[in-house]
Design a protein around this motif. Sequence first.
Motif, mmCIF file in Angstrom:
data_model
loop_
_atom_site.group_PDB
_atom_site.id
_atom_site.type_symbol
_atom_site.label_atom_id
_atom_site.label_comp_id
_atom_site.label_asym_id
_atom_site.label_seq_id
_atom_site.Cartn_x
_atom_site.Cartn_y
_atom_site.Cartn_z
ATOM 1 N N THR A 533 0.863 -1.199 0.000
ATOM 2 C CA THR A 533 0.000 0.000 0.000
ATOM 3 C C THR A 533 0.893 1.240 0.000
ATOM 4 O O THR A 533 2.020 1.216 0.486
ATOM 5 C CB THR A 533 -0.874 0.103 1.282
ATOM 6 N N VAL A 534 0.322 2.305 -0.549
ATOM 7 C CA VAL A 534 0.910 3.641 -0.417
ATOM 8 C C VAL A 534 0.005 4.380 0.555
ATOM 9 O O VAL A 534 -1.196 4.543 0.292
ATOM 10 C CB VAL A 534 0.949 4.365 -1.768
ATOM 11 N N GLU A 535 0.550 4.763 1.718
ATOM 12 C CA GLU A 535 -0.240 5.476 2.732
ATOM 13 C C GLU A 535 0.146 6.950 2.701
ATOM 14 O O GLU A 535 1.328 7.278 2.677
ATOM 15 C CB GLU A 535 0.037 4.886 4.112
ATOM 16 N N MET A 536 -0.852 7.817 2.700
ATOM 17 C CA MET A 536 -0.601 9.264 2.667
ATOM 18 C C MET A 536 -1.285 9.848 3.902
ATOM 19 O O MET A 536 -2.505 10.002 3.921
ATOM 20 C CB MET A 536 -1.162 9.869 1.376
ATOM 21 N N GLY A 541 -6.011 12.931 8.962
ATOM 22 C CA GLY A 541 -6.610 11.885 8.124
ATOM 23 C C GLY A 541 -5.663 11.534 6.985
ATOM 24 O O GLY A 541 -4.491 11.864 7.034
ATOM 25 N N GLY A 542 -6.208 10.905 5.978
ATOM 26 C CA GLY A 542 -5.311 10.565 4.879
ATOM 27 C C GLY A 542 -5.955 9.610 3.915
ATOM 28 O O GLY A 542 -7.176 9.422 3.930
ATOM 29 N N ALA A 543 -5.138 9.004 3.089
ATOM 30 C CA ALA A 543 -5.660 8.079 2.076
ATOM 31 C C ALA A 543 -4.649 6.963 1.865
ATOM 32 O O ALA A 543 -3.483 7.081 2.253
ATOM 33 C CB ALA A 543 -5.868 8.839 0.759
ATOM 34 N N SER A 544 -5.114 5.888 1.284
ATOM 35 C CA SER A 544 -4.194 4.784 0.943
ATOM 36 C C SER A 544 -4.589 4.246 -0.410
ATOM 37 O O SER A 544 -5.751 4.355 -0.811
ATOM 38 C CB SER A 544 -4.317 3.647 1.965
ATOM 39 N N CYS A 545 -3.623 3.647 -1.048
ATOM 40 C CA CYS A 545 -3.903 3.002 -2.329
ATOM 41 C C CYS A 545 -3.103 1.715 -2.364
ATOM 42 O O CYS A 545 -1.898 1.755 -2.161
ATOM 43 C CB CYS A 545 -3.484 3.935 -3.472
ATOM 44 N N GLU A 575 2.885 12.480 5.727
ATOM 45 C CA GLU A 575 3.935 11.452 5.727
ATOM 46 C C GLU A 575 3.480 10.371 4.754
ATOM 47 O O GLU A 575 2.428 9.751 4.961
ATOM 48 C CB GLU A 575 4.135 10.854 7.121
ATOM 49 N N PHE A 576 4.246 10.171 3.700
ATOM 50 C CA PHE A 576 3.933 9.092 2.757
ATOM 51 C C PHE A 576 4.705 7.854 3.195
ATOM 52 O O PHE A 576 5.878 7.954 3.599
ATOM 53 C CB PHE A 576 4.370 9.488 1.350
ATOM 54 N N ALA A 577 4.069 6.726 3.133
ATOM 55 C CA ALA A 577 4.754 5.469 3.477
ATOM 56 C C ALA A 577 4.373 4.421 2.445
ATOM 57 O O ALA A 577 3.213 4.346 2.024
ATOM 58 C CB ALA A 577 4.357 5.003 4.877
ATOM 59 N N ILE A 578 5.381 3.655 2.009
ATOM 60 C CA ILE A 578 5.127 2.543 1.065
ATOM 61 C C ILE A 578 5.454 1.259 1.814
ATOM 62 O O ILE A 578 6.601 1.077 2.268
ATOM 63 C CB ILE A 578 5.985 2.671 -0.211
ATOM 64 N N LYS A 579 4.430 0.420 2.011
ATOM 65 C CA LYS A 579 4.607 -0.757 2.863
ATOM 66 C C LYS A 579 4.099 -2.010 2.168
ATOM 67 O O LYS A 579 3.083 -1.974 1.468
ATOM 68 C CB LYS A 579 3.808 -0.566 4.158
#
Length: 600
Positions: A533-536, A541-545, A575-579
């Motif tokens: 996932t890409v977490e923003m 709040g935020g979004a994920s894809c 904070e963007f995270a790629i997990k």
Amino acid sequence: MPIREVAFITVALGLVITMTALPATAGIPGETAEQKAARMKWFNDARFGMFIHWGVYSVPAGEWNGKTGYGEWIMESAKIPVSTYEKFAERFNPVKYDPQAWAKLAHEAGMKYLVITSKHHDGFQLYPSKLSDWNVSRTPYKQDLLKPLAEACKAEGIRFCTYHSIMDWHHSAYEPRRAWNDVATGKPDMDAFQNYLQGQVKEIIDNYDPGILWFDGEWEGTWTPEHGAQLEKWVRQCSPNIIINNRVGKSRSGMAGIDDPNIERAGDYGTPEQEIPGTGLDPGYYWESCMTMNDHWGFNRANKNYKSSTTLIRNLIDCASKGGNYLLNVGPTPEGEIPPESVQRLKEIGVWMKVYGDAIYATSAGPFRKLAWGRCTRKGDTLNLFVFDWPKDGKLVVPGLANDVTGARLLADPRDVMLKTDRAGDDVVVDLPAGFAANPHAEVVALTIQGSPRVTLPRFKQDATGKLALLAEDADIHGQMILENRSGKFPNIGGWMNAKDWLSFPVTLDKAGEFDLVLTYACQEGSDGANFTVEMQHQSGGASCGTMVDSTGGWDKFKTVTIGRIGLSRAGDYEFAIKATSKPNDAVMNFAKLELVPVK
Ligand code: FHN
């Protein structure tokens, strides 16, 4: 199989970003971090060593049956019957061998230790072992090649160390036995082989007192973690203060060389090969990148693809800037000479090291994630700024440095003139002298600061079109991935073996809106299928894809695909995270770039 898209929106309460530090590697059971630091001190201060790959494989010099692309693997690669291969020993006669000159060359190049192959995978020993006759006694030269070099190193004040291969294509007890081993007798027996291996290791320790035992060839399934643990214990019994690399066991993750956190640590330090890790490794994690000067470890007469002295010096700087060592290889001829191309480069490196070596030795990693113009090491209150690209306007911008500056000078300036520095927002700017003839390899500005370094990491922003590009070399690496360049065109994150490893990017979004997420990545056939996932995350709040990774046909075959569409309704800091969200078959992917492209 197309990428399957599962774009979903989640509202998250916020994400705490923590740097996941690599636990220090193993060492002596019960040894404290301080005791290990004391034992590793000479190694960690050294930063620079010579690797020597030398043996009877230098006789064919890379050529066999009209092909010239071989090296120290020629027996295996060309499947040369061992009885034929053994005849090379009759032509291995290093009458020009001058160990004093080799040790002096290493010392004058600025190298503090030297690792030579006592035995490579072909099983041939450079010393007259009592446990085997497949060694220098079978050559016209007959004499021990290690002893005089060990003595010469001692005389030059550099540590003598040995490389000893576990894998052995010659010994009858080693398994798997090669089909072309037509001299082996009896059945393979790895326990008997381990006894032989441990016996030779004791000979080497007793006769040459190496500072490091550099094991290699540990990757075949017949060599188990238990074999490695037993060998490591034996070595430490024979030489309590010796340093052992992590290839004694099975904990390194491939050529990245860094220890896999899911595997019991082996040895004292990590061993990246032909590559240099990214930033962010734990300061307590010792490592050393080993590299060739041309394309081969062993002597190859035809291969003239030597790296430039500038590249070699900048590799050394890059390693030191990340808190690691650089082990640079030479492959001598069967006559006992180091190729002139290698000698020339070592001398050029030595000239540079005489002036700038103090910014390399006994330093630790610099505090910056990335410097557009160069690298940085730290020594106490001094940040050594290695300038590769001299700023045309004479303004050297040190990004995000919050500390007060107490001084700045050019390390090479005998007049020791203090340079003017200013603060520009989060950055420090150093005024470099106009018309100064900067060293083309790298120039060093020694910046002294107040207190421990405090660096505000830059946040990534959209360009004028509203597009945001997050590149591999900008990522905060949480885990053991490495920054490499598999495409030969742009850096990528590699070695993403562990689903717990992840990447993060501090982002400031000036323009909210709807965006397509566009990923550039590579994935080998058979390793596809991992989810990520890409977490923003915004503070409110935020979004994920999320998607599943499809093969692109190879770790060096990069493709650019749209993985989803998201709406970010708030500007501000994210904070963007790629997990990874599932265990990879091999690695998750080789990540090159993530872009947010505004939807028109
Ligand atoms: O197979 C060896 C190779 O010949 C060379 O010795 C390098 C040096 O680290 N190690 C192995 C390849 O990873």
